[in-house]
Design a protein around this motif. Structure first.
Motif, PDB file in Angstrom:
ATOM      1  N   SER A 115       0.544  -0.785   0.038  1.00 18.00           N
ATOM      2  CA  SER A 115      -0.572  -0.094  -0.144  1.00 18.00           C
ATOM      3  C   SER A 115       1.158   1.041  -0.143  1.00 18.00           C
ATOM      4  CB  SER A 115      -1.110   0.044   1.434  1.00 18.00           C
ATOM      5  OG  SER A 115      -1.675   1.498   1.454  1.00 18.00           O
ATOM      6  N   ILE A 116       0.583   2.397  -0.982  1.00 21.99           N
ATOM      7  CA  ILE A 116       1.485   3.908  -0.882  1.00 21.99           C
ATOM      8  C   ILE A 116       0.750   4.480  -0.005  1.00 21.99           C
ATOM      9  CG2 ILE A 116       2.619   2.809  -2.962  1.00 21.99           C
ATOM     10  CD1 ILE A 116       0.229   4.785  -4.751  1.00 21.99           C
ATOM     11  N   HIS A 117      -0.201   4.088   1.173  1.00 18.92           N
ATOM     12  CA  HIS A 117      -1.322   5.402   1.190  1.00 18.92           C
ATOM     13  C   HIS A 117      -0.395   5.215   2.557  1.00 18.92           C
ATOM     14  CE1 HIS A 117      -4.297   6.000   3.677  1.00 18.92           C
ATOM     15  NE2 HIS A 117      -4.999   6.915   3.251  1.00 18.92           N
ATOM     16  N   PRO A 118      -0.355   6.842   2.700  1.00 19.88           N
ATOM     17  CA  PRO A 118       0.064   7.486   4.241  1.00 19.88           C
ATOM     18  C   PRO A 118       0.041   6.310   5.923  1.00 19.88           C
ATOM     19  CG  PRO A 118      -1.573   8.687   3.452  1.00 19.88           C
ATOM     20  CD  PRO A 118      -1.544   7.740   2.868  1.00 19.88           C
ATOM     21  N   LEU A 119      -1.244   5.768   5.667  1.00 19.41           N
ATOM     22  CA  LEU A 119      -1.323   5.390   6.928  1.00 19.41           C
ATOM     23  C   LEU A 119      -1.669   3.855   6.934  1.00 19.41           C
ATOM     24  CD1 LEU A 119      -4.433   7.622   7.764  1.00 19.41           C
ATOM     25  CD2 LEU A 119      -2.315   7.635   8.429  1.00 19.41           C
ATOM     26  N   ALA A 120      -0.275   3.096   6.035  1.00 19.12           N
ATOM     27  CA  ALA A 120      -0.203   1.465   5.219  1.00 19.12           C
ATOM     28  C   ALA A 120       0.322   1.662   7.775  1.00 19.12           C
ATOM     29  CB  ALA A 120       0.914   1.539   5.071  1.00 19.12           C
ATOM     30  N   THR A 121       1.146   1.977   8.248  1.00 15.39           N
ATOM     31  CA  THR A 121       1.760   1.067   9.448  1.00 15.39           C
ATOM     32  C   THR A 121       0.140   0.868  10.377  1.00 15.39           C
ATOM     33  OG1 THR A 121       2.377   3.280   9.904  1.00 15.39           O
ATOM     34  CG2 THR A 121       4.087   1.917   9.061  1.00 15.39           C
ATOM     35  N   THR A 122      -0.276   2.152  10.201  1.00 19.09           N
ATOM     36  CA  THR A 122      -1.765   2.191  11.304  1.00 19.09           C
ATOM     37  C   THR A 122      -2.993   0.802  10.608  1.00 19.09           C
ATOM     38  OG1 THR A 122      -1.220   4.534  11.394  1.00 19.09           O
ATOM     39  CG2 THR A 122      -3.845   3.743  11.640  1.00 19.09           C
ATOM     40  N   MET A 123      -2.993   0.993   9.538  1.00 18.74           N
ATOM     41  CA  MET A 123      -3.669  -0.090   8.595  1.00 18.74           C
ATOM     42  C   MET A 123      -3.416  -1.673   9.647  1.00 18.74           C
ATOM     43  SD  MET A 123      -4.568  -0.359   5.007  1.00 18.74           S
ATOM     44  CE  MET A 123      -2.938   0.215   4.245  1.00 18.74           C
ATOM     45  N   GLN A 124      -1.829  -1.901   9.387  1.00 18.23           N
ATOM     46  CA  GLN A 124      -1.153  -3.160  10.560  1.00 18.23           C
ATOM     47  C   GLN A 124      -1.223  -3.401  11.233  1.00 18.23           C
ATOM     48  OE1 GLN A 124      -0.444  -5.751   8.811  1.00 18.23           O
ATOM     49  NE2 GLN A 124      -0.181  -6.399  10.188  1.00 18.23           N
ATOM     50  N   ALA A 125      -1.600  -1.539  12.727  1.00 21.36           N
ATOM     51  CA  ALA A 125      -2.041  -2.111  13.922  1.00 21.36           C
ATOM     52  C   ALA A 125      -3.396  -2.479  13.452  1.00 21.36           C
ATOM     53  CB  ALA A 125      -1.202  -0.425  14.459  1.00 21.36           C
ATOM     54  N   ASP A 181      -7.849  11.362   1.148  1.00 22.50           N
ATOM     55  CA  ASP A 181      -7.719  12.316   2.114  1.00 22.50           C
ATOM     56  C   ASP A 181      -7.230  11.831   3.221  1.00 22.50           C
ATOM     57  OD1 ASP A 181     -10.290  11.652   2.562  1.00 22.50           O
ATOM     58  OD2 ASP A 181     -11.316  13.743   3.082  1.00 22.50           O
ATOM     59  N   ASN A 182      -6.180  11.184   3.416  1.00 23.28           N
ATOM     60  CA  ASN A 182      -5.537  10.673   4.648  1.00 23.28           C
ATOM     61  C   ASN A 182      -5.977   9.980   5.496  1.00 23.28           C
ATOM     62  OD1 ASN A 182      -3.608  10.914   2.219  1.00 23.28           O
ATOM     63  ND2 ASN A 182      -2.639  12.371   3.507  1.00 23.28           N
ATOM     64  N   HIS A 207      -7.982   9.073  12.192  1.00 25.36           N
ATOM     65  CA  HIS A 207      -7.055   9.959  11.951  1.00 25.36           C
ATOM     66  C   HIS A 207      -5.676  10.001  12.118  1.00 25.36           C
ATOM     67  CE1 HIS A 207     -10.165  11.623   9.906  1.00 25.36           C
ATOM     68  NE2 HIS A 207     -11.079  11.698  10.452  1.00 25.36           N
ATOM     69  N   GLY A 208      -5.156   8.550  11.508  1.00 18.31           N
ATOM     70  CA  GLY A 208      -3.826   8.181  11.839  1.00 18.31           C
ATOM     71  C   GLY A 208      -3.753   7.806  13.548  1.00 18.31           C
TER      72      GLY A 208
END
Length: 137
Positions: A19-29, A78-79, A112-113
Motif C-alpha cells: 500500500s502507498i497509503h500514508p497510514l499503511a502502518t496504522t492499517m497493520q496496527a 484525504d489520508n 485519522h492516524g
C-alpha cells in the motif's frame, strides 16, 4: 505451471505491505487489534480492501444481507481510514465510536492516524465483541 493462490491472510499482508497509503502502518496496527479481539474473526480481501468476518457457525441467511461481514477498510484519499461495519446498526454501541445512520444499516469509524487509533482501539474491540455477541447461531 499454475501460479499458487495466496491464502486470505497472505493476501491481506501483501495488500498492506504494498500500500502507498500514508497510514499503511496504522492499517497493520488496526488489523492486529481486530484479529486479536476473538478467535472467530478472520480476514480476507473483499471489495478490494482488507475485510474481517465471523468464521463460526451461523443460522442460515441470505448472502446479500452480509451478516458474516464485521468490518471493512476503506482507504480515503484525504489520508484517513474509514472502518465500515456493513451491519453496524445491529450493534448496541455503548462506546459511542460508531458514526452515521444509514438506511442500509452501515455504521463507520474514522481513523485519522496512529494517535487517533490508539485512543479508539479499546472501543473498537468492544464494538466488535458487541457485534459477535449478537450473531444468530
Amino acid at each position: 505451471m499454475a501460479k499458487q493462490k495466496l491464502s486470505d491472510e497472505d493476501q491481506v499482508t501483501q495488500y498492506i505491505a504494498t500500500s502507498i497509503h500514508p497510514l499503511a502502518t496504522t492499517m497493520q496496527a488496526i488489523r492486529e487489534v481486530i484479529l486479536s479481539t476473538d478467535a472467530t474473526v478472520s480476514e480476507q480481501i473483499k471489495w478490494n480492501a482488507p475485510a474481517f468476518y465471523y468464521n463460526g457457525a451461523m443460522a442460515a441467511f441470505d448472502a446479500k444481507e452480509y451478516k458474516r461481514d464485521i468490518v471493512v477498510f476503506n482507504l480515503r484519499k484525504d489520508n484517513y481510514i474509514l472502518l465500515i461495519f456493513p451491519t453496524g446498526s445491529v450493534i448496541n454501541d455503548t462506546t459511542g465510536i460508531l458514526e452515521g445512520n444509514y438506511t442500509d444499516g452501515r455504521r463507520m469509524v474514522a481513523i485519522h492516524g496512529e494517535a487517533d487509533f490508539n485512543t479508539k482501539k479499546v472501543a473498537l474491540q468492544q464494538t466488535i465483541k458487541l457485534w459477535l455477541a449478537q450473531v444468530e447461531k
